[in-house]
Write a protein that holds these residues in place. Structure first.
Motif, PDB file in Angstrom:
ATOM      1  N   PHE A  92     -43.236  12.499  18.011  1.00 31.55           N
ATOM      2  CA  PHE A  92     -42.541  13.779  17.911  1.00 31.55           C
ATOM      3  C   PHE A  92     -41.573  13.768  16.730  1.00 31.55           C
ATOM      4  CE2 PHE A  92     -38.821  16.415  19.004  1.00 31.55           C
ATOM      5  CZ  PHE A  92     -39.430  17.644  19.119  1.00 31.55           C
ATOM      6  N   GLY A  93     -40.821  12.682  16.582  1.00 29.36           N
ATOM      7  CA  GLY A  93     -39.868  12.563  15.480  1.00 29.36           C
ATOM      8  C   GLY A  93     -40.541  12.619  14.125  1.00 29.36           C
ATOM      9  N   LEU A  94     -41.673  11.937  13.979  1.00 31.08           N
ATOM     10  CA  LEU A  94     -42.401  11.961  12.708  1.00 31.08           C
ATOM     11  C   LEU A  94     -42.920  13.357  12.380  1.00 31.08           C
ATOM     12  CD1 LEU A  94     -44.375   8.608  12.877  1.00 31.08           C
ATOM     13  CD2 LEU A  94     -42.595   9.220  11.235  1.00 31.08           C
ATOM     14  N   VAL A  95     -43.438  14.035  13.388  1.00 31.43           N
ATOM     15  CA  VAL A  95     -43.948  15.391  13.167  1.00 31.43           C
ATOM     16  C   VAL A  95     -42.808  16.336  12.773  1.00 31.43           C
ATOM     17  CG1 VAL A  95     -44.982  17.397  14.304  1.00 31.43           C
ATOM     18  CG2 VAL A  95     -45.983  15.136  14.611  1.00 31.43           C
ATOM     19  N   MET A  96     -41.711  16.294  13.493  1.00 29.83           N
ATOM     20  CA  MET A  96     -40.592  17.192  13.196  1.00 29.83           C
ATOM     21  C   MET A  96     -39.971  16.886  11.835  1.00 29.83           C
ATOM     22  SD  MET A  96     -40.453  19.425  15.478  1.00 29.83           S
ATOM     23  CE  MET A  96     -38.955  20.208  14.953  1.00 29.83           C
ATOM     24  N   ALA A  97     -39.786  15.606  11.519  1.00 31.01           N
ATOM     25  CA  ALA A  97     -39.209  15.242  10.228  1.00 31.01           C
ATOM     26  C   ALA A  97     -40.124  15.678   9.085  1.00 31.01           C
ATOM     27  CB  ALA A  97     -38.954  13.740  10.170  1.00 31.01           C
ATOM     28  N   THR A  98     -41.428  15.573   9.288  1.00 26.99           N
ATOM     29  CA  THR A  98     -42.377  16.023   8.271  1.00 26.99           C
ATOM     30  C   THR A  98     -42.283  17.537   8.084  1.00 26.99           C
ATOM     31  OG1 THR A  98     -43.864  14.196   8.789  1.00 26.99           O
ATOM     32  CG2 THR A  98     -44.816  16.073   7.623  1.00 26.99           C
ATOM     33  N   LEU A  99     -42.176  18.265   9.184  1.00 31.37           N
ATOM     34  CA  LEU A  99     -42.045  19.728   9.084  1.00 31.37           C
ATOM     35  C   LEU A  99     -40.760  20.122   8.360  1.00 31.37           C
ATOM     36  CD1 LEU A  99     -43.319  20.851  12.592  1.00 31.37           C
ATOM     37  CD2 LEU A  99     -44.484  21.095  10.403  1.00 31.37           C
ATOM     38  N   TYR A 100     -39.647  19.461   8.677  1.00 35.76           N
ATOM     39  CA  TYR A 100     -38.391  19.748   7.982  1.00 35.76           C
ATOM     40  C   TYR A 100     -38.500  19.407   6.496  1.00 35.76           C
ATOM     41  CZ  TYR A 100     -35.728  20.618  12.265  1.00 35.76           C
ATOM     42  OH  TYR A 100     -35.250  21.140  13.431  1.00 35.76           O
ATOM     43  N   TYR A 101     -39.129  18.285   6.180  1.00 33.51           N
ATOM     44  CA  TYR A 101     -39.276  17.861   4.784  1.00 33.51           C
ATOM     45  C   TYR A 101     -40.114  18.861   3.982  1.00 33.51           C
ATOM     46  CZ  TYR A 101     -40.481  15.002   0.751  1.00 33.51           C
ATOM     47  OH  TYR A 101     -40.668  14.548  -0.525  1.00 33.51           O
ATOM     48  N   ILE A 102     -41.237  19.261   4.557  1.00 30.00           N
ATOM     49  CA  ILE A 102     -42.113  20.217   3.873  1.00 30.00           C
ATOM     50  C   ILE A 102     -41.399  21.564   3.703  1.00 30.00           C
ATOM     51  CG2 ILE A 102     -44.230  21.572   4.122  1.00 30.00           C
ATOM     52  CD1 ILE A 102     -45.487  19.058   5.408  1.00 30.00           C
ATOM     53  N   SER A 103     -40.730  22.021   4.742  1.00 29.30           N
ATOM     54  CA  SER A 103     -40.004  23.299   4.659  1.00 29.30           C
ATOM     55  C   SER A 103     -38.904  23.242   3.607  1.00 29.30           C
ATOM     56  CB  SER A 103     -39.396  23.656   6.008  1.00 29.30           C
ATOM     57  OG  SER A 103     -40.401  23.906   6.941  1.00 29.30           O
ATOM     58  N   CYS A 104     -38.208  22.124   3.550  1.00 33.35           N
ATOM     59  CA  CYS A 104     -37.138  21.956   2.569  1.00 33.35           C
ATOM     60  C   CYS A 104     -37.688  22.056   1.150  1.00 33.35           C
ATOM     61  CB  CYS A 104     -36.451  20.616   2.791  1.00 33.35           C
ATOM     62  SG  CYS A 104     -35.100  20.309   1.659  1.00 33.35           S
ATOM     63  N   LYS A 105     -38.833  21.442   0.918  1.00 39.42           N
ATOM     64  CA  LYS A 105     -39.447  21.496  -0.416  1.00 39.42           C
ATOM     65  C   LYS A 105     -39.973  22.902  -0.724  1.00 39.42           C
ATOM     66  CE  LYS A 105     -38.675  17.315  -1.469  1.00 39.42           C
ATOM     67  NZ  LYS A 105     -37.552  17.039  -2.355  1.00 39.42           N
ATOM     68  N   GLN A 106     -40.581  23.552   0.265  1.00 38.60           N
ATOM     69  CA  GLN A 106     -41.116  24.903   0.042  1.00 38.60           C
ATOM     70  C   GLN A 106     -40.005  25.914  -0.228  1.00 38.60           C
ATOM     71  OE1 GLN A 106     -43.419  25.631   3.580  1.00 38.60           O
ATOM     72  NE2 GLN A 106     -45.313  24.894   2.652  1.00 38.60           N
ATOM     73  N   LEU A 107     -38.886  25.772   0.467  1.00 34.53           N
ATOM     74  CA  LEU A 107     -37.779  26.709   0.304  1.00 34.53           C
ATOM     75  C   LEU A 107     -36.911  26.373  -0.908  1.00 34.53           C
ATOM     76  CD1 LEU A 107     -36.703  27.011   4.045  1.00 34.53           C
ATOM     77  CD2 LEU A 107     -37.930  28.715   2.689  1.00 34.53           C
ATOM     78  N   ASN A 108     -37.154  25.207  -1.508  1.00 36.80           N
ATOM     79  CA  ASN A 108     -36.399  24.755  -2.679  1.00 36.80           C
ATOM     80  C   ASN A 108     -34.899  24.758  -2.380  1.00 36.80           C
ATOM     81  OD1 ASN A 108     -36.145  23.771  -5.252  1.00 36.80           O
ATOM     82  ND2 ASN A 108     -36.061  25.813  -6.191  1.00 36.80           N
ATOM     83  N   LEU A 109     -34.524  24.064  -1.302  1.00 33.98           N
ATOM     84  CA  LEU A 109     -33.131  24.028  -0.864  1.00 33.98           C
ATOM     85  C   LEU A 109     -32.299  23.078  -1.719  1.00 33.98           C
ATOM     86  CD1 LEU A 109     -33.680  23.890   2.992  1.00 33.98           C
ATOM     87  CD2 LEU A 109     -33.039  25.864   1.620  1.00 33.98           C
ATOM     88  N   THR A 110     -31.020  23.403  -1.830  1.00 38.02           N
ATOM     89  CA  THR A 110     -30.074  22.552  -2.540  1.00 38.02           C
ATOM     90  C   THR A 110     -29.823  21.294  -1.722  1.00 38.02           C
ATOM     91  OG1 THR A 110     -29.009  24.573  -3.317  1.00 38.02           O
ATOM     92  CG2 THR A 110     -27.790  22.524  -3.601  1.00 38.02           C
ATOM     93  N   ASP A 111     -29.705  20.173  -2.399  1.00 35.95           N
ATOM     94  CA  ASP A 111     -29.408  18.908  -1.735  1.00 35.95           C
ATOM     95  C   ASP A 111     -28.014  18.971  -1.095  1.00 35.95           C
ATOM     96  OD1 ASP A 111     -28.447  15.653  -2.672  1.00 35.95           O
ATOM     97  OD2 ASP A 111     -29.988  16.119  -1.155  1.00 35.95           O
ATOM     98  N   TRP A 112     -27.848  18.332   0.052  1.00 29.25           N
ATOM     99  CA  TRP A 112     -26.574  18.356   0.784  1.00 29.25           C
ATOM    100  C   TRP A 112     -25.438  17.823  -0.088  1.00 29.25           C
ATOM    101  CZ3 TRP A 112     -24.387  20.466   4.860  1.00 29.25           C
ATOM    102  CH2 TRP A 112     -23.211  19.918   5.383  1.00 29.25           C
ATOM    103  N   GLY A 113     -25.703  16.803  -0.854  1.00 30.96           N
ATOM    104  CA  GLY A 113     -24.665  16.209  -1.689  1.00 30.96           C
ATOM    105  C   GLY A 113     -24.206  17.102  -2.829  1.00 30.96           C
ATOM    106  N   SER A 114     -25.045  18.031  -3.248  1.00 30.19           N
ATOM    107  CA  SER A 114     -24.683  18.880  -4.385  1.00 30.19           C
ATOM    108  C   SER A 114     -24.494  20.346  -4.007  1.00 30.19           C
ATOM    109  CB  SER A 114     -25.741  18.753  -5.483  1.00 30.19           C
ATOM    110  OG  SER A 114     -26.998  19.139  -4.999  1.00 30.19           O
ATOM    111  N   LEU A 115     -24.236  20.613  -2.747  1.00 25.88           N
ATOM    112  CA  LEU A 115     -23.970  21.989  -2.321  1.00 25.88           C
ATOM    113  C   LEU A 115     -22.648  22.471  -2.906  1.00 25.88           C
ATOM    114  CD1 LEU A 115     -24.989  22.290   1.430  1.00 25.88           C
ATOM    115  CD2 LEU A 115     -25.678  23.797  -0.394  1.00 25.88           C
ATOM    116  N   ARG A 116     -22.678  23.551  -3.669  1.00 22.64           N
ATOM    117  CA  ARG A 116     -21.507  24.236  -4.240  1.00 22.64           C
ATOM    118  C   ARG A 116     -20.559  23.313  -4.996  1.00 22.64           C
ATOM    119  NH1 ARG A 116     -22.699  29.472  -4.668  1.00 22.64           N
ATOM    120  NH2 ARG A 116     -23.580  30.160  -2.734  1.00 22.64           N
ATOM    121  N   GLU A 117     -21.115  22.431  -5.778  1.00 19.33           N
ATOM    122  CA  GLU A 117     -20.248  21.569  -6.604  1.00 19.33           C
ATOM    123  C   GLU A 117     -20.138  22.117  -7.987  1.00 19.33           C
ATOM    124  OE1 GLU A 117     -21.554  17.525  -6.399  1.00 19.33           O
ATOM    125  OE2 GLU A 117     -20.614  17.273  -4.480  1.00 19.33           O
TER     126      GLU A 117
END
Length: 117
Positions: A92-117
């Motif tokens: 379950f963890g592998l499936v969910m982490a993969t879904l989050y990873y793919i969604s993050c790449k598709q949405l082109n999200l800002t990295d947590w470390g560089s949010l609003r810097e």
């Protein structure tokens, strides 16, 4: 920048990209935040962190659920039941982490470390 400000920026970015609030701010993460564990939203966590969080949550829930409904009638040994729960939680963890990873790449999200810097 403090955690709360970063979290607000992350939630705004996710909301603007069309992600549901229950997806970027799930109840488990809200609970952990109230307990003092300040985690980024799942979309901004590392793959490994998402796997571990899902395993830590899902395996015990699965164990309890199966214990009452299935394993007690089958007479499964405790170690086998724990092993199956951990294996199921890891899957379950592998499936969910993969879904989050793919969604993050598709949405082109800002990295947590560089949010609003």
């Amino acid at each position: 920048m403090d955690y709360e400000t970063k979290l607000q920026f992350a939630h705004k970015e996710l909301s603007d990209k069309g992600v549901w609030k229950s997806d970027y701010n799930p109840p488990l993460v809200k609970l952990l935040r109230k307990l003092g564990l300040y985690l980024p939203p799942p979309y901004h966590q590392s793959f490994f962190a998402n796997v571990m969080l899902c395993v830590a949550f899902f395996a015990p829930v699965w164990r309890i659920f199966q214990c009452f409904l299935v394993w007690s009638e089958l007479g499964k040994p405790v170690l086998e039941a724990v092993y199956i729960s951990l294996l199921t939680g890891a899957l379950f963890g592998l499936v969910m982490a993969t879904l989050y990873y793919i969604s993050c790449k598709q949405l082109n999200l800002t990295d947590w470390g560089s949010l609003r810097e």
